[in-house]
Design an enzyme around this catalytic site. Structure first.
Site, PDB file in Angstrom:
ATOM      1  N   LYS A 149      71.673  88.581 -72.180  1.00  0.00           N
ATOM      2  CA  LYS A 149      72.987  88.487 -72.798  1.00  0.00           C
ATOM      3  C   LYS A 149      72.924  89.076 -74.208  1.00  0.00           C
ATOM      4  O   LYS A 149      71.963  88.825 -74.950  1.00  0.00           O
ATOM      5  CB  LYS A 149      73.409  87.016 -72.841  1.00  0.00           C
ATOM      6  CG  LYS A 149      74.818  86.749 -73.372  1.00  0.00           C
ATOM      7  CD  LYS A 149      75.129  85.257 -73.283  1.00  0.00           C
ATOM      8  CE  LYS A 149      76.513  84.920 -73.809  1.00  0.00           C
ATOM      9  NZ  LYS A 149      76.820  83.474 -73.683  1.00  0.00           N
ATOM     10  N   SER A 162      80.810  82.306 -71.363  1.00  0.00           N
ATOM     11  CA  SER A 162      80.789  83.584 -72.036  1.00  0.00           C
ATOM     12  C   SER A 162      79.755  84.541 -71.462  1.00  0.00           C
ATOM     13  O   SER A 162      79.791  85.744 -71.725  1.00  0.00           O
ATOM     14  CB  SER A 162      80.529  83.355 -73.526  1.00  0.00           C
ATOM     15  OG  SER A 162      79.262  82.753 -73.752  1.00  0.00           O
ATOM     16  N   SER A 213      78.713  77.877 -70.774  1.00  0.00           N
ATOM     17  CA  SER A 213      78.618  79.309 -70.485  1.00  0.00           C
ATOM     18  C   SER A 213      77.459  79.690 -69.583  1.00  0.00           C
ATOM     19  O   SER A 213      77.387  80.825 -69.110  1.00  0.00           O
ATOM     20  CB  SER A 213      78.509  80.094 -71.796  1.00  0.00           C
ATOM     21  OG  SER A 213      79.682  79.925 -72.567  1.00  0.00           O
TER      22      SER A 213
END
Length: 602
Positions: free
Chosen positions: A71, A145, A169
């Site tokens: 990420k 997210s 998330s």
């Protein structure tokens, strides 16, 4: 192509594939998912990691040649970190601590993935690099997210991916893409080199195709980082394979507290999940979830938003137009709370945790839907803040109350979209949750992510509870092979099945023998001996030879007498172990000894 870690390693071992050929193929495939990537590495950028494999062995590196994604709020050396805000971008010279651990174990990074800007959101649409479509249906959200990390894992481009999880998330995107999502206990995976959202709550999360893969990655990633002020040492009871009770209790919220936001498909799916849990030996208990739900409100309605403000203060105050409108609206409110508000909320949180912990203590595991509803992109665009808040209904309390959580795929709705549940329990129960995850994943046998490939449970989780006469031998273990201990995997990877905990006959002394992994030596003595806690595991006879060959002196295999008078095959030691080791006979067993050492260093 099956990208589960076991399948990759089997292809490497057979010579049918090499890391270079695999990565080349995956990079080509990855280009078909442009919204999921912020920076897809080139072959030249990956080459140093491939070259480094030449100095490592598959035997010693559990992630040798395994592709993964990161990420883009987690640092990878010499690759920009953007947190989905180009104006915020910087290029680190060193990878995040957790990324370093994974690469050292042989994992190969493919790139940095898209996310809700500054990890603020559960939707996967709040990025200037574009919304990340769901891996099953592009009309639906992928969840955020950690949207990009979930989608590239589900789509069969990487074996696993790193996300972050402050408010859900690492779990919501897993549920929406038919993945396993581990939100570990806070502090077990370092956040050094991670752009903070709420630093006191942040966790690095793991997306995987199977719970076994999540466990493999977790055991590498959960390395103590002395430079992370929020790091915590793992405990012996949370290391290696930790058996989950065959008969267990699980709690679900009171019916009035279950929220599906007018989605009957998810409500039906949750009812079916409860039936599956009962089929696996679970007994359902309904509890009042009020303390959890009250705590959840504190995350965005309380002063913790100030942590998000602190993390992005430079952009907010010097270049606010760099933020997306919805992100700016949420985070900019963080400078309004006073110190008195923070302490007031902290007192309330501690009161709620006392209440919540009493509920958690009543059962083996608590179970909720991971999300109450799966929204379309159009629905999120119509009401982005409300629907995002609804997605956090079952997730926002988890880190505030300090629990470990595991999101698991359970079924598909009649629209063909994934549904998942979350298991949670006290911190430091990650391995216990994963063990239940193994059973559940094998029970529902859903395909791997969005690939359509079948999930095949490994033998270690389907080995029958058989007696030695039918091809198994009972084996007594006393130390590093106990459940939750560092060498327990040597039993489970051979298909061994836990049978019982028991005491030896009172005829032994125990010594701690130094080495790379400290081990106990169980010595039989003619008089003045003690009983010690041991475990009995049932091992396939065909696996015994390779297991015995790996045992280092002064330990060996012989007969161990149990308190019942029965003599079973097990670990014994040669006499000189008393000279090399420390007498630890004052303890009840190896587990008590290691826990005392941990307490001494705390």
């Amino acid at each position: 192509m099956d990208l589960s870690i076991r399948a990759i390693q089997q292809r490497y071992a057979s010579g049918s594939q090499t890391p270079t050929s695999l990565i080349t193929e995956l990079l080509s495939k990855a280009k078909a998912y442009p919204e999921a990537w912020i920076h897809l590495l080139s072959m030249d950028e990956i080459e140093p990691y491939l070259t480094a494999l030449g100095t490592k062995s598959m035997k010693d590196c559990p992630l040798w040649g395994v592709p993964f994604a990161i990420k883009d709020n987690i640092d990878l050396a010499n690759i920009p970190t953007t947190a989905a805000c180009p104006e915020f971008s910087y290029t680190p010279t060193q990878s995040a601590f957790v990324v370093e651990q994974l690469i050292a174990a042989g994992a190969i990074p493919l790139g940095k993935t898209n996310l809700d800007q500054f990890a603020t959101g559960l939707v996967g649409t709040r990025s200037p690099y574009g919304a990340v479509p769901n891996s099953f249906n592009p009309e639906y959200i992928s969840g955020g997210s950690s949207s990009g990390s979930a989608v590239v894992t589900a789509s069969g481009i990487v074996s696993f991916a790193l996300g972050t999880d402050t408010a859900g998330s690492g779990r919501v995107p897993a549920a929406f893409n038919n993945l396993v999502g581990l939100k570990p206990s806070k502090g077990l995976i370092s956040t050094t080199g991670v752009v903070p959202a709420c630093r006191s709550l942040d966790c690095v999360s793991l997306f995987a195709l199977t719970s076994q893969d999540a466990q493999t990655v977790f055991e590498v990633a959960a390395t103590f980082d002395e430079n992370d002020g929020f790091a915590r040492n793992n405990v012996p009871t949370n290391m290696g394979q930790v058996p989950f009770p065959a008969d267990f209790t699980f709690a679900v919220p009171d019916a009035k507290q279950l929220a599906f936001f007018e989605c009957s498909a998810y409500q039906q799916a949750f009812d079916q999940a409860v039936v599956q849990l009962e089929a696996l030996g679970g007994t359902k208990i309904t509890l009042d979830f009020s303390p959890f739900l009250e705590a959840a409100k504190l995350l965005y309605e309380g002063p913790w938003v100030a942590e998000r403000y602190l993390a992005t203060q430079s952009i907010l105050e010097n270049n606010p137009q760099a933020m997306m409108d919805v992100t700016h609206t949420i985070i900019s409110a963080g400078n309004q709370a006073k110190a008195t508000d923070a302490f007031s909320a902290l007192y309330k949180l501690h009161d709620l945790k006392q209440q919540a912990d009493k509920l958690v203590a009543q059962v083996d595991v608590l179970v909720t839907p991971t999300a109450g509803r799966h929204f379309t992109l159009a629905e999120i665009a119509e009401n982005p803040i409300l629907h995002n808040s609804q997605l956090g209904y079952y997730t926002n309390f988890m880190n505030l109350l300090d629990y470990a959580a595991l999101a698991l795929p359970m079924s598909f709705t009649h629209q063909g979209m994934p549904f998942g549940i979350t298991l949670f329990a006290q911190a430091m129960t990650d391995q216990k949750l994963l063990s239940l995850g193994h059973k559940m994943r094998a029970h529902n046998a859903l395909p791997l992510g969005a690939t359509g490939l079948p999930y095949t449970p490994p033998n270690i989780h389907s080995a029958p509870q058989t007696k030695p006469s039918t091809g198994y031998i009972d084996l007594v273990v006393a130390g590093a092979h106990l459940s939750g201990m560092p060498l327990n995997y040597q039993l489970t990877e051979r298909g061994s099945v836990f049978k019982s905990s028991i005491q030896t006959a009172p005829n032994y002394k125990m010594f701690a023998v130094p080495g790379k992994i400290e081990r106990p030596a169980l010595l039989r003595i003619p008089s003045g001996g003690k009983s010690f806690e041991v475990e009995v595991w049932s091992m396939p006879i065909a696996e015994l030879g390779s297991f015995v060959a790996a045992i280092g002196a002064p330990l060996g295999i012989g007969k161990v007498e149990l308190e019942t008078g029965e003599q079973l095959t097990g670990f014994i030691a040669e006499g000189y172990a008393a000279e090399e080791g420390q007498d630890i006979s004052t303890f009840s067993g190896w587990r008590a000894y290691t826990q005392s050492k941990l307490a001494d260093t705390a």
